[in-house]
Design an enzyme around this catalytic site. Structure first.
Site, PDB file in Angstrom:
ATOM      1  N   LYS B  45     -11.379   1.107  -4.350  1.00  0.00           N
ATOM      2  CA  LYS B  45     -10.336   1.342  -5.347  1.00  0.00           C
ATOM      3  C   LYS B  45     -10.165   2.856  -5.524  1.00  0.00           C
ATOM      4  CE  LYS B  45      -7.595   0.737  -8.893  1.00  0.00           C
ATOM      5  NZ  LYS B  45      -6.233   0.192  -8.755  1.00  0.00           N
ATOM      6  N   CYS B 134       1.074   4.727  -4.665  1.00  0.00           N
ATOM      7  CA  CYS B 134       1.197   4.043  -5.958  1.00  0.00           C
ATOM      8  C   CYS B 134       2.550   4.370  -6.603  1.00  0.00           C
ATOM      9  CB  CYS B 134       0.061   4.470  -6.886  1.00  0.00           C
ATOM     10  SG  CYS B 134       0.152   3.623  -8.475  1.00  0.00           S
ATOM     11  N   LYS B 172      -2.213   6.687   3.643  1.00  0.00           N
ATOM     12  CA  LYS B 172      -1.563   5.435   3.232  1.00  0.00           C
ATOM     13  C   LYS B 172      -0.169   5.743   2.713  1.00  0.00           C
ATOM     14  CE  LYS B 172      -2.223   1.278   0.437  1.00  0.00           C
ATOM     15  NZ  LYS B 172      -3.163   0.492  -0.388  1.00  0.00           N
TER      16      LYS B 172
END
Ligand SMILES: Cc1cc2nc3c(=O)[nH]c(=O)nc-3n(C[C@H](O)[C@H](O)[C@H](O)COP(=O)(O)OP(=O)(O)OC[C@H]3O[C@@H](n4cnc5c(N)ncnc54)[C@H](O)[C@@H]3O)c2cc1C
Ligand SMILES: Cc1cc2nc3c(=O)[nH]c(=O)nc-3n(C[C@H](O)[C@H](O)[C@H](O)COP(=O)(O)O)c2cc1C
Ligand code: SF4
Ligand code: SF4
Ligand code: SF4
Lengths: 440, 450
Positions: B45, B134, B172
């Protein structure tokens, strides 16, 4: 046998007569409704005698518009809740569901229908509105499915409606005849209250009307709807039929429905007949605690009129089938002690008795399920009504009788079918009355 | 048994099934449990300066009887102190030295990047993943997708990281961008060792019809979330394809993410060029145990096809994904109904009549409900075969003999493409369509509406 002990109280009665189609919970309804394919020109809908838009109401349940689903159902069928539970769905909508062709269980349409209507009944959701008064008055004779469906439909169109009912409760055989494990009295009556509270027709209970009174109605009302159903169990002329312990099946079931665990049954019971009513009477006897129940039918099992699933239900309750046996005599000194039968066989398509094959089955109760009599006498005394060769009222496609002021539907017209057929007739007849009066 | 182990840009793992950076990798407890269940790797995480989360964090799209066909969250990066996470990473690596533990990171300044990279390397992480994806909360603070959407900024930060890191670095990417190759190329130019994608897609999954607030509702208000789960798989696969086919970007290994739940999803991602896959929603839905189905299915597929490692078939679908203009216009398929299998729902009929090309007829007598294809009207669109509820009942049958080949590109070269509004070269010229007023002919007799 003796799979069922005699029920001593209401809770034991409810156990013995547990509901075959229990109410779905929200989760079950959600998942079951998700399976419906929303078929085009849906075969289930065509198989429903009242043509409920089944794919639509199922989709409405799935999208959490349960009220809308109930409205869709009632739009086609005023007995929507009862029908969900008492219809032989395997022969109707569910029997036509396309999933059957794939050997996948069909959609549980009856229980979904019951789920949607139960919710509005329980929550007293107002779905119907009386039409603006049109100044016309209609009499409805009989508060069964046919009569009340007609009354409801007429009220939405602005008619004043007086219903005359011989008994003290509405819904006819729905509450007095249908087997208790299909629907409870409370459920039937809750739907009746739900309809009447919104549509405000008047029911005169304990008011059997005779032919004289009906003939007088011709001048008092703009139209009269006859929804009187059938009569008592027909006498068969069997020697000993008058003995104590011999009852008609319809009468037996009515007492069972009204008195529940207070209703007593013999220890050894013989039920004579091969129709659905015979199955209900046999099942009912077993569930009331009879130790031995024999279902005697004069022809072979295959020739029996009852639906297979009804016979299976009786077997599961512990009933024994006796086929190719016809009763000669009910024996006993004052009260029943047995039934003397003779064997039958089919020869060249004709049922014949086998000489010398007589035998006796000992019993202390005989239930005659040999069909209900027609209301022939009543009809014959009403002006201008014609009957067909089976003593059914003759009607046209608007359910109008041969006397134009009379309309009729239900068992009186079809000779005895299902609640759903009667409910459909009543609705269409109401539309027929309206059309006829508007075009007169 | 095929060998499922991978070497992903230098990160070794016993299999390509990795947990994506998300709640299932919140803690050492979860990651150990996952490795024990069969997962080959885990992206921790996202670590950074710990956040404060809201209560009421997820929303979902349920479709028919399927729960969480799409999933949406408004959670931020880890809310646990870095030291706790580092201690647990160290412990996991002690028990599972051969499994891949990758630290997902998101911080702001160059100094912070340098510090946190050193910290996770010291804890024993096998690699680093840079969270530039995000799309809620963090992006308002100039991080996450705010970086993923600015190729120049992204390239700069990747540059900082590459300078500081001694372990492999995966970048990412965020799908919230019109050309995924822009940030993809920036990452490669910044020097990244590998790429992973997709992170979540900005979304609103529903509105409460009483409070008029979007889900998930936080005290009467909501915000856009990040969408993931089975619903996003097609978008993820398309972006994966774009990167894998790109001459520069395609040189670095890619970890595929987005809607993966079954072995089939895994195989499809690998066929499009992924050499590791990451999973979040499916685990949040079913737990770590689903990896059993993925592994068994992948093994069987590889056995059936005779592959020894995933590299034997990685990227094999890429040459077949081409541009529209290179598709053969002479290819012709027509629908065919298997009368034995048909259950008579007539969905194909109404789909074609209302939604396609009026090429399906109902039976004349109405008794048997099996529809039939009007072959000359069928354009071979596939719609009926897609709506048919019976497996294998409607098939699309090839009608051309395979000898002719003509693409839009070739026609353009040859000057035989339609160029004016009423060009005689229009593909649908003369194709059957019913008279408009025929639409009303059944109005009174229409069975469904009467
Ligand atoms: C034992 C049994 C089981 C059944 N099981 C099922 C089942 O499971 N599912 C199903 O769908 N159907 C079942 N049926 C059939 C169904 O109940 C009938 O088809 C349906 O009730 C017929 O409705 P109706 O309105 O025509 O008549 P009825 O329901 O018979 O209603 C007629 C009403 O008129 C009243 N009436 C009659 N004469 C007069 C008069 N002169 N004055 C005033 N009122 C009068 C009666 O008291 C009665 O209330 C069953 C029937 C029986 C007998
Ligand atoms: C609740 C939740 C929290 C997430 N947190 C992070 C995160 O901290 N860092 C990150 O890189 N991705 C995060 N993601 C994105 C996932 O890692 C993954 O990219 C995305 O969910 C797509 O995969 P899936 O379809 O298998 O869920 C999160 C996703 C969810 C559902
Ligand atoms: S036939 Fe079955 S699947 Fe089709 S609409 Fe009716 S209930 Fe649904
Ligand atoms: S393939 Fe398309 S055009 Fe052909 S029949 Fe099916 S739906 Fe109609
Ligand atoms: S959709 Fe399939 S099952 Fe339904 S009618 Fe068409 S061919 Fe038959």
């Amino acid at each position: 046998m003796a799979e069922y002990k005699k029920p001593k109280n209401e809770s034991e009665f409810n156990q013995n007569f547990a509901q075959k189609k229990p109410l779905m919970n929200d989760t079950e309804a959600y998942y079951e409704s998700s399976r419906c394919l929303f078929c085009y020109d849906a075969p289930c809908m065509n198989a429903c005698p009242t043509h409920i838009d089944i794919p639509l109401f199922i989709k409405q349940i799935h999208t959490d518009n349960v009220e809308g689903a109930a409205a869709t159902i009632y739009d086609a069928n005023w007995f929507g809740n009862a029908c969900g539970k008492v219809c032989p769905t395997g022969m109707l909508c569910e029997g036509a569901c396309v999933y059957n062709h794939q050997n996948v269980p069909p959609i549980d349409i009856g229980r979904l229908q019951n789920y949607a209507t139960d919710k509005v009944i329980r929550e007293k959701t107002k779905l119907f509105k009386e039409g603006e008064s049109n100044g016309r008055k209609v009499a409805v004779v009989g508060a069964g499915p046919a009569g009340l469906a007609c009354a409801c439909e007429l009220k939405t169109m602005g008619y004043e409606v007086d219903v005359y009912e011989a008994k003290s409760k509405p819904s006819g055989l729905t509450v007095h005849g249908v087997a208790p494990y299909k629907i409870t009295n409370e459920e039937v009556l809750a739907e009746m209250d739900y309809l009447q509270e919104q549509l405000n027709y008047t029911i005169h209970y304990n008011h059997p009307v005779n032919a004289d009174e009906i003939n007088k109605m011709i001048n008092k009302y703009d139209a009269i709807f006859l929804g009187v159903g059938l009569g008592a169990t027909a006498k068969r002329g069997l020697p000993g039929e008058e003995k104590e312990g011999v009852v008609g099946a319809v009468e037996f079931i009515e007492e069972l429905r009204m008195n529940h665990s207070d209703k007593s049954v013999g220890d050894k019971v013989v039920v004579i007949g091969g129709g659905n009513t015979a199955m209900d009477a046999a099942s009912g006897s077993a569930r009331l605690g009879a130790s031995e129940v024999t279902l005697a039918y004069r022809n072979s099992k295959e020739k029996m009129g009852a639906y297979d699933f009804e016979y299976d239900l009786a077997l599961h309750a512990g009933v024994k089938g006796l086929f190719n046996a016809t009763p000669l005599e009910i024996i006993g000194n004052g009260s029943v002690s047995g039934v003397r039968f003779i064997r039958t066989k089919e020869e060249n398509g004709k049922l014949t008795e086998v000489q010398g094959s007589e035998f006796t089955i000992a019993c202390d109760q005989v239930i005659m399920a040999t069909g209900q009599a027609k209301q022939t006498q009543l009809f014959q005394q009403i002006e201008g009504l014609k009957l067909d060769d089976k003593n059914r009222l003759v009607v046209n496609e608007a359910y109008q009788c041969t006397h134009p002021k009379f309309f009729a539907g239900g068992d009186a017209v079809n000779g005895g079918a299902e609640v759903v057929n009667a409910a459909y007739h009543g609705k269409i007849a109401a539309q027929g009355i309206d059309n006829w009066l508007n075009n007169k | 048994m095929a060998d499922l182990s991978i070497d992903f840009a230098g990160i070794k793992a016993p299999n390509p099934f990795w947990l994506a950076s998300a709640p299932p990798t919140n803690s050492g407890y979860q990651v150990m449990k996952a490795f024990d269940a069969g997962w080959g790797g885990a992206v921790w995480k996202t670590l950074g300066v710990p956040v404060v989360n809201v209560s009421s964090r997820y929303g979902a799209i349920n479709y028919r009887d399927t729960r969480m066909a799409g999933f949406n969250n408004i959670e931020l990066i880890t809310d646990r102190p870095l030291a706790d996470n580092l201690k647990e990473i160290e412990e996991v690596k002690k028990y599972f030295p051969d499994h891949a533990v990758i630290a997902s990171l998101m911080v702001e300044s160059k100094a912070e990047w340098e510090q946190i990279i050193k910290d996770v390397e010291n804890a024993g992480a096998d690699g680093i993943e840079l969270n530039f994806g995000c799309p809620h909360g963090m992006c308002e603070r100039g991080m996450g997708s705010a970086v993923g959407q600015e190729p120049e900024v992204l390239k700069t930060i990747v540059g900082w990281v590459m300078e500081a890191a001694n372990i492999p670095v995966i970048t990412k990417l965020s799908p919230n961008i019109s050309h995924i190759t822009d940030p993809g190329l920036a990452a490669v130019q910044g020097g990244t060792d590998a790429i992973s994608l997709i992170n979540t897609i900005k979304s609103i999954v529903g509105i409460d019809l009483d409070s008029y607030a979007p889900y998930p509702i936080v005290d009467g208000k909501g915000t856009n979330g990040g969408y993931c789960g089975p619903a996003v798989k097609p978008i993820a696969m398309h972006m994966l394809k774009d990167l894998a086919k790109h001459p520069e970007i395609g040189k670095v290994p890619i970890s595929g993410i987005g809607g993966i739940e079954t072995w089939r999803d895994v195989v499809e991602f690998i066929l499009l060029g992924a050499t590791s896959v990451q999973v979040c929603t499916a685990v949040m839905h079913y737990g770590f145990g689903i990896v059993r189905e993925m592994e068994a299915g992948l093994q069987k597929f590889m056995n059936d096809k005779g592959y020894n490692t995933i590299y034997d078939f990685a990227g094999k679908a890429l040459p077949n994904v081409t541009e529209w203009k290179h598709l053969n216009l002479k290819h012709k398929v027509v629908a065919d109904i298997n009368e034995e299998k048909c259950i008579g729902c007539e969905l194909c009929y109404i789909a074609c009549d209302d939604g396609a090309h009026q090429a399906i007829a109902l039976p004349e007598n109405g008794e048997n409900r099996v529809p039939s294809i009007i072959e000359k009207n069928c354009v071979g669109c596939n719609l009926c075969s897609l709506v048919c509820p019976v497996e294998g009942c409607i098939t699309m049958v090839k009608k051309d003999d395979g000898t002719e080949h003509m693409t839009w590109h070739e026609r353009t070269e040859a000057g035989t493409i339609p160029t004016t509004f009423n060009d005689k070269l229009a593909g649908g010229l003369g194709h059957y369509v019913p008279e408009p007023k025929l639409a009303l002919k059944n109005k009174n007799g229409h069975k469904n509406g009467s």
